[in-house]
Write an enzyme that holds these catalytic residues in place. Structure first.
Site, PDB file in Angstrom:
ATOM      1  N   CYS A  77       0.830  -1.198   0.000  1.00 34.41           N
ATOM      2  CA  CYS A  77       0.000   0.000   0.000  1.00 34.41           C
ATOM      3  C   CYS A  77       0.876   1.264   0.000  1.00 34.41           C
ATOM      4  CB  CYS A  77      -0.984  -0.034   1.169  1.00 34.41           C
ATOM      5  SG  CYS A  77      -2.432   1.021   0.871  1.00 34.41           S
ATOM      6  N   HIS A 165      -3.850  -5.185   0.657  1.00 34.85           N
ATOM      7  CA  HIS A 165      -3.366  -5.677   1.956  1.00 34.85           C
ATOM      8  C   HIS A 165      -3.475  -7.206   2.013  1.00 34.85           C
ATOM      9  CE1 HIS A 165      -2.786  -1.821   4.020  1.00 34.85           C
ATOM     10  NE2 HIS A 165      -3.778  -1.392   3.263  1.00 34.85           N
ATOM     11  N   GLU A 167      -2.320  -9.074   4.230  1.00 37.51           N
ATOM     12  CA  GLU A 167      -2.319  -9.534   5.620  1.00 37.51           C
ATOM     13  C   GLU A 167      -3.713  -9.651   6.214  1.00 37.51           C
ATOM     14  OE1 GLU A 167      -1.775  -4.985   5.843  1.00 37.51           O
ATOM     15  OE2 GLU A 167      -1.294  -6.639   4.493  1.00 37.51           O
TER      16      GLU A 167
END
Length: 507
Positions: A77, A165, A167
């Site tokens: 990001c 993202h 994660e």
């Protein structure tokens, strides 16, 4: 040990990146972008997201001279946008701000970062800027309908950037992408396991502590219990644990917890000090003042008991990795929302050295280590309980009568969660005694009694939390039981606030 360096630009997701990497059994560390450690110990670097825009005059800047092109690098990001802008590309405000789920189409499905991923695959976006021109020598390797440069690689380098993202849970193959980077590209061996942690930590404790004696304050919670067992395995009888009953524990908790520690073979001293705490809390209503009184009294009681022991050299604490990260955060330690009751102040007062066996672990890792050490699922699955105990769940002045009322109501709620099979689906739960009295009718009599609030939340680490959608039938049963069985309560409400903006505890 092979490990990954995560450089934090202030993203709310940075800790989640670290947890995902560690779930791959690879050790990683988080450091602020402006405090880069020596790189020799790291196999690769991840740049986190950020609430900042790379276009801002005060945007976080980092010198990547010793990283980019010299070791594997992944920008996520903000990290990706920084790479693009810093090396000749352009970042501009998005025409359509992209937040939430998006479908990622792979342009280079055989790229080392993307190998094995589906196309399309669901990812999670959270950005207001976007890369509108990639740097020279940069290949686009994936995109979405709205984001042309969703993933890129710089030619002839192990340097990648992604504008989503991986994660977060909603990036369905995010862990696979991180595995590609951490294991395949960086070459990290997946050796970070509970067994390896226990083995190395026990060896380190034996080496550091030698024949020195250690004192530890037990709380009955997961962190202090696992820390105690690691120390017990390392130094045995040279560890003494002190468990202080502040008079603010849950009903029967002092006796129950002491018994469980004795079964674990720990050397534990139990101290009843409720009268002292309640006396000093008399007339105090301000939450921060209550916390400070409880914290100060804990230190005094703990110190008094510890002074009775001979030749103590070390104070053990259950500090875990989020506490360490907080103290080293990008902007320094965050502003204090509320004081936390711990053993802060004791090292100076007692002239002791500090040992923190869990300072490398996240909460979920502490539980896995505890399970490997043989701790019971009942103890490992216990909900977090605030250091100041029921003292901050009684709004207003704390009295012995209010503690007794709250203990009864709390026991009914927690017991019901267990009976209905809901306890393990809740991260933390408790009852709050409100400084509110309301009119009720019990039998043929009018009452004017106390109101309590039930609180139950789901969370991963307590940094954010959402209220649990408990079944109506369950709430009705608990409310009815509390009102019928606890004298002094005639109204029960359920707290449906999330964190943020509310906190988990009311004080």
């Amino acid at each position: 040990m092979q490990k990954i360096l995560i450089l934090d630009f202030g993203s709310q997701y940075t800790q989640l990146i670290a947890r995902r990497v560690r779930e791959l059994n690879v050790y990683c560390e988080i450091h602020p972008y402006n405090k880069v450690p020596a790189l020799t110990e790291y196999a690769g670097v991840i740049l986190s997201g950020s609430p900042s825009s790379v276009r801002s005059a005060d945007a976080p800047q980092i010198d990547l001279t010793e990283i980019k092109g010299k070791m594997p690098l992944l920008g996520i990001c903000y990290g990706a946008q920084y790479l693009a802008q810093r090396f000749g590309g352009e970042v501009a405000p998005s025409n359509a701000r992209e937040y939430g789920r998006a479908m990622l189409t792979l342009i280079e499905p055989e790229n080392p970062l993307l190998k094995g991923l589906s196309s399309p695959t669901q990812v999670w976006m959270s950005h207001g800027d976007t890369i509108v021109r990639q740097p020279a020598g940069c290949r686009i390797i994936a995109g979405t309908e709205k984001v042309k440069v969703a993933a890129f690689q710089i030619e002839n380098e192990s340097t990648w950037g992604i504008q989503f993202h991986p994660e977060v849970y909603h990036s369905t193959e995010g862990t696979a992408l991180l595995r590609n980077f951490v294991v395949t590209i960086c070459g990290c061996r997946q050796e970070w396991t509970p067994d390896s942690f226990i083995e190395s930590t026990v060896a380190d404790l034996r080496s550091r502590l030698g024949n020195d004696k250690v004192v530890l304050g037990l709380s009955g919670g997961v962190d202090s219990s696992v820390a105690a067992m690691l120390l017990h395995r390392a130094i045995g009888k040279n560890l003494t644990c002190i468990f202080v009953d502040m008079g603010l524990l849950r009903k029967n908790e002092f006796e129950t917890v002491l018994a469980s520690y004795e079964d674990m073979g720990l050397n534990v001293i139990g101290v009843r000090a409720g009268d002292k705490f309640l006396a000093d809390l008399k007339g105090v209503v301000e939450p921060e003042k209550k916390r400070k009184i409880i914290g100060r009294n804990f230190i005094e009681v703990f110190d008094s008991e510890a002074q009775k022991l001979d030749n103590i050299k070390w104070l053990a604490q259950g500090t875990i990795y989020p506490d360490v990260i907080e103290s080293l955060s990008v902007k320094g330690p965050s502003a204090t929302i509320k004081s936390h009751h711990n053993v802060g102040g004791l090292p100076e007062k007692m002239n002791l050295k500090i040992v923190e066996p869990l300072r490398l672990l996240f909460k979920d890792e502490v539980r896995r280590v505890g399970r490997q050490l043989g701790l019971s699922d009942t103890l490992l699955g216990r909900h977090p309980f605030p250091g100041p105990g029921l003292g901050i769940r009684i709004l207003g002045e704390v009295t012995a009568e209010k503690v007794a009322i709250l203990q009864e109501a709390d026991k009914i709620f927690i017991d019901a969660l267990r009976e209905w099979g809901l306890y393990d689906k809740v991260w933390q739960a408790g009852v709050i005694l409100l400084p509110v009295q309301s009119v009720g009718v019990m039998g043929d009599e009018r009452t004017y009694e106390n109101c309590v609030a039930l609180r139950a939340v789901t969370s991963t680490d307590g940094m954010t939390a959402d209220w649990v959608h408990l079944p109506y039938d369950f709430l009705a049963k608990v409310s009815n039981d509390i009102i019928n069985r606890v004298r002094g309560i005639n109204r029960v409400v359920y707290d449906i606030s999330s964190k943020p903006p509310a906190t988990i505890e009311w004080e």
